[in-house]
Design an enzyme around this catalytic site. Sequence first.
Site, mmCIF file in Angstrom:
data_model
loop_
_atom_site.group_PDB
_atom_site.id
_atom_site.type_symbol
_atom_site.label_atom_id
_atom_site.label_comp_id
_atom_site.label_asym_id
_atom_site.label_seq_id
_atom_site.Cartn_x
_atom_site.Cartn_y
_atom_site.Cartn_z
ATOM 1 N N SER A 1 0.817 -1.215 0.000
ATOM 2 C CA SER A 1 0.000 0.000 0.000
ATOM 3 C C SER A 1 0.849 1.263 0.000
ATOM 4 O O SER A 1 0.426 2.293 -0.508
ATOM 5 C CB SER A 1 -0.931 0.007 1.215
ATOM 6 N N ASN B 1 -3.577 -9.388 7.401
ATOM 7 C CA ASN B 1 -2.484 -9.177 8.341
ATOM 8 C C ASN B 1 -1.519 -10.349 8.151
ATOM 9 O O ASN B 1 -1.861 -11.497 8.451
ATOM 10 C CB ASN B 1 -3.046 -9.146 9.767
ATOM 11 N N SER C 1 16.983 -6.089 5.982
ATOM 12 C CA SER C 1 17.487 -4.738 6.294
ATOM 13 C C SER C 1 18.960 -4.847 6.644
ATOM 14 O O SER C 1 19.410 -5.893 7.144
ATOM 15 C CB SER C 1 16.735 -4.175 7.506
ATOM 16 N N TYR D 1 14.441 -5.087 16.156
ATOM 17 C CA TYR D 1 14.249 -5.016 14.698
ATOM 18 C C TYR D 1 15.383 -5.738 13.973
ATOM 19 O O TYR D 1 15.140 -6.536 13.058
ATOM 20 C CB TYR D 1 14.192 -3.537 14.295
HETATM 21 P P1 NAP Z 1 6.203 1.680 5.406
HETATM 22 O O1 NAP Z 1 6.255 2.840 4.499
HETATM 23 O O2 NAP Z 1 5.946 1.879 6.856
HETATM 24 O O3 NAP Z 1 5.137 0.619 4.800
HETATM 25 C C1 NAP Z 1 4.920 -0.584 5.467
HETATM 26 C C2 NAP Z 1 4.006 -1.453 4.659
HETATM 27 O O4 NAP Z 1 3.856 -2.706 5.350
HETATM 28 C C3 NAP Z 1 2.618 -0.868 4.500
HETATM 29 O O5 NAP Z 1 2.135 -1.207 3.212
HETATM 30 C C4 NAP Z 1 1.812 -1.574 5.594
HETATM 31 O O6 NAP Z 1 0.424 -1.727 5.283
HETATM 32 C C5 NAP Z 1 2.468 -2.944 5.561
HETATM 33 N N1 NAP Z 1 2.274 -3.699 6.801
HETATM 34 C C6 NAP Z 1 2.737 -3.432 8.042
HETATM 35 N N2 NAP Z 1 2.328 -4.373 8.896
HETATM 36 C C7 NAP Z 1 1.594 -5.264 8.183
HETATM 37 C C8 NAP Z 1 0.882 -6.458 8.492
HETATM 38 N N3 NAP Z 1 0.846 -6.940 9.752
HETATM 39 N N4 NAP Z 1 0.245 -7.119 7.504
HETATM 40 C C9 NAP Z 1 0.254 -6.652 6.211
HETATM 41 N N5 NAP Z 1 0.894 -5.525 5.869
HETATM 42 C C10 NAP Z 1 1.545 -4.838 6.840
HETATM 43 O O7 NAP Z 1 7.560 0.841 5.360
HETATM 44 P P2 NAP Z 1 8.720 0.743 4.256
HETATM 45 O O8 NAP Z 1 9.783 1.681 4.658
HETATM 46 O O9 NAP Z 1 8.152 0.795 2.904
HETATM 47 O O10 NAP Z 1 9.255 -0.725 4.593
HETATM 48 C C11 NAP Z 1 9.013 -1.857 3.768
HETATM 49 C C12 NAP Z 1 9.986 -2.968 4.185
HETATM 50 O O11 NAP Z 1 11.338 -2.499 4.033
HETATM 51 C C13 NAP Z 1 9.865 -3.381 5.651
HETATM 52 O O12 NAP Z 1 10.040 -4.767 5.769
HETATM 53 C C14 NAP Z 1 11.008 -2.650 6.331
HETATM 54 O O13 NAP Z 1 11.436 -3.286 7.504
HETATM 55 C C15 NAP Z 1 12.057 -2.704 5.231
HETATM 56 N N6 NAP Z 1 13.099 -1.688 5.355
HETATM 57 C C16 NAP Z 1 12.799 -0.346 5.301
HETATM 58 C C17 NAP Z 1 13.826 0.580 5.432
HETATM 59 C C18 NAP Z 1 13.583 2.070 5.381
HETATM 60 O O14 NAP Z 1 14.516 2.838 5.675
HETATM 61 N N7 NAP Z 1 12.415 2.541 4.988
HETATM 62 C C19 NAP Z 1 15.154 0.134 5.625
HETATM 63 C C20 NAP Z 1 15.409 -1.224 5.666
HETATM 64 C C21 NAP Z 1 14.378 -2.138 5.527
HETATM 65 P P3 NAP Z 1 -0.688 -0.586 5.688
HETATM 66 O O15 NAP Z 1 -0.390 0.601 4.800
HETATM 67 O O16 NAP Z 1 -1.988 -1.191 5.363
HETATM 68 O O17 NAP Z 1 -0.477 -0.281 7.122
#
Ligand code: NAP
Length: 252
Positions: free
Chosen positions: A17, A66, A146, A159
């Site tokens: 999303s 979820n 990550s 984390y």
């Molecule tokens: P984000 O913008 O917070 O988006 C998180 C996404 O995960 C949203 O689509 C959310 O859905 C979904 N989500 C969370 N909990 C869920 C659940 N229980 N069931 C189904 N969907 C769920 O995060 P992001 O930064 O894009 O991160 C995506 C991935 O990259 C994650 O695994 C994160 O750990 C990893 N990551 C991110 C970074 C960074 O700096 N951003 C760095 C390293 C790794 P809703 O919108 O419906 O809530």
Amino acid sequence: MNTREFKGKVALITGASRGIGRAIAIELARNGAAISINYNSDIKAAKETQKLVNEVGVKSTIIKANISKEMEVKKLIKNTEKKLGSIDLLVTNAGIALLSKKPLELNYRVWKETMATNVDGTLLPIKEVLPGMIKRKFGRIVCISSVAGLGMRPNMITYGTSKAAVIALVRNLSSAVAPYIRINSVAPGLIETDMIESLDKKARKNIIENTPLQRIGETQDIANTVCYLLSEKSDFTTGQTLVTDGGRVPLP
Ligand code: NAP
């Protein structure tokens, strides 16, 4: 990439999303895949992802689930297959980062929630798609981990441990599901999404200064790496974690 490499293929992206998941969904669509967009709470954002995917001209569906709940994941897979067909490409992207304010803050509630979303939420979709992939002798899986799973960040004990588990899962599964199924992980560094909105200016400046490529990552950077690992260009690669962090990973 902008090929039709994934034409005729069905891709499921968890947590599509917003943020990185949305960018992956759009990039896979650009390369021809039909897209199943999973979300948990933000239907408005999921619809915006679908709009962007549909503009590319591929089939898509939105499914709420979820990913830490087994029955919801079973339904997610079943409904994706009903609407779009068998899943060829799986990206386990959904995740949460509940960071501690103090270095040694080990909160068991936060630990359980993090492990449920980041670890169970990676395993469950894989477990559900594998039998079909094995039967069809084809499958490509990428799990978003990550750099926190590789490094030492005192405020990321929980984390980081959850992401290290994802990296180990990928490594161990890879030989069990070879040769027809490839599974790899992408370890992003800091990427501009809602997840890092709490970072202040000073922290951002410090991170940029300590990043050899001198910027914070964009969601497209991760989408490009994911696409590569799902594509035939990486046909001799499995069980690996590809760090995409501007070169910062060796730093503590
Ligand atoms: P984000 O913008 O917070 O988006 C998180 C996404 O995960 C949203 O689509 C959310 O859905 C979904 N989500 C969370 N909990 C869920 C659940 N229980 N069931 C189904 N969907 C769920 O995060 P992001 O930064 O894009 O991160 C995506 C991935 O990259 C994650 O695994 C994160 O750990 C990893 N990551 C991110 C970074 C960074 O700096 N951003 C760095 C390293 C790794 P809703 O919108 O419906 O809530």
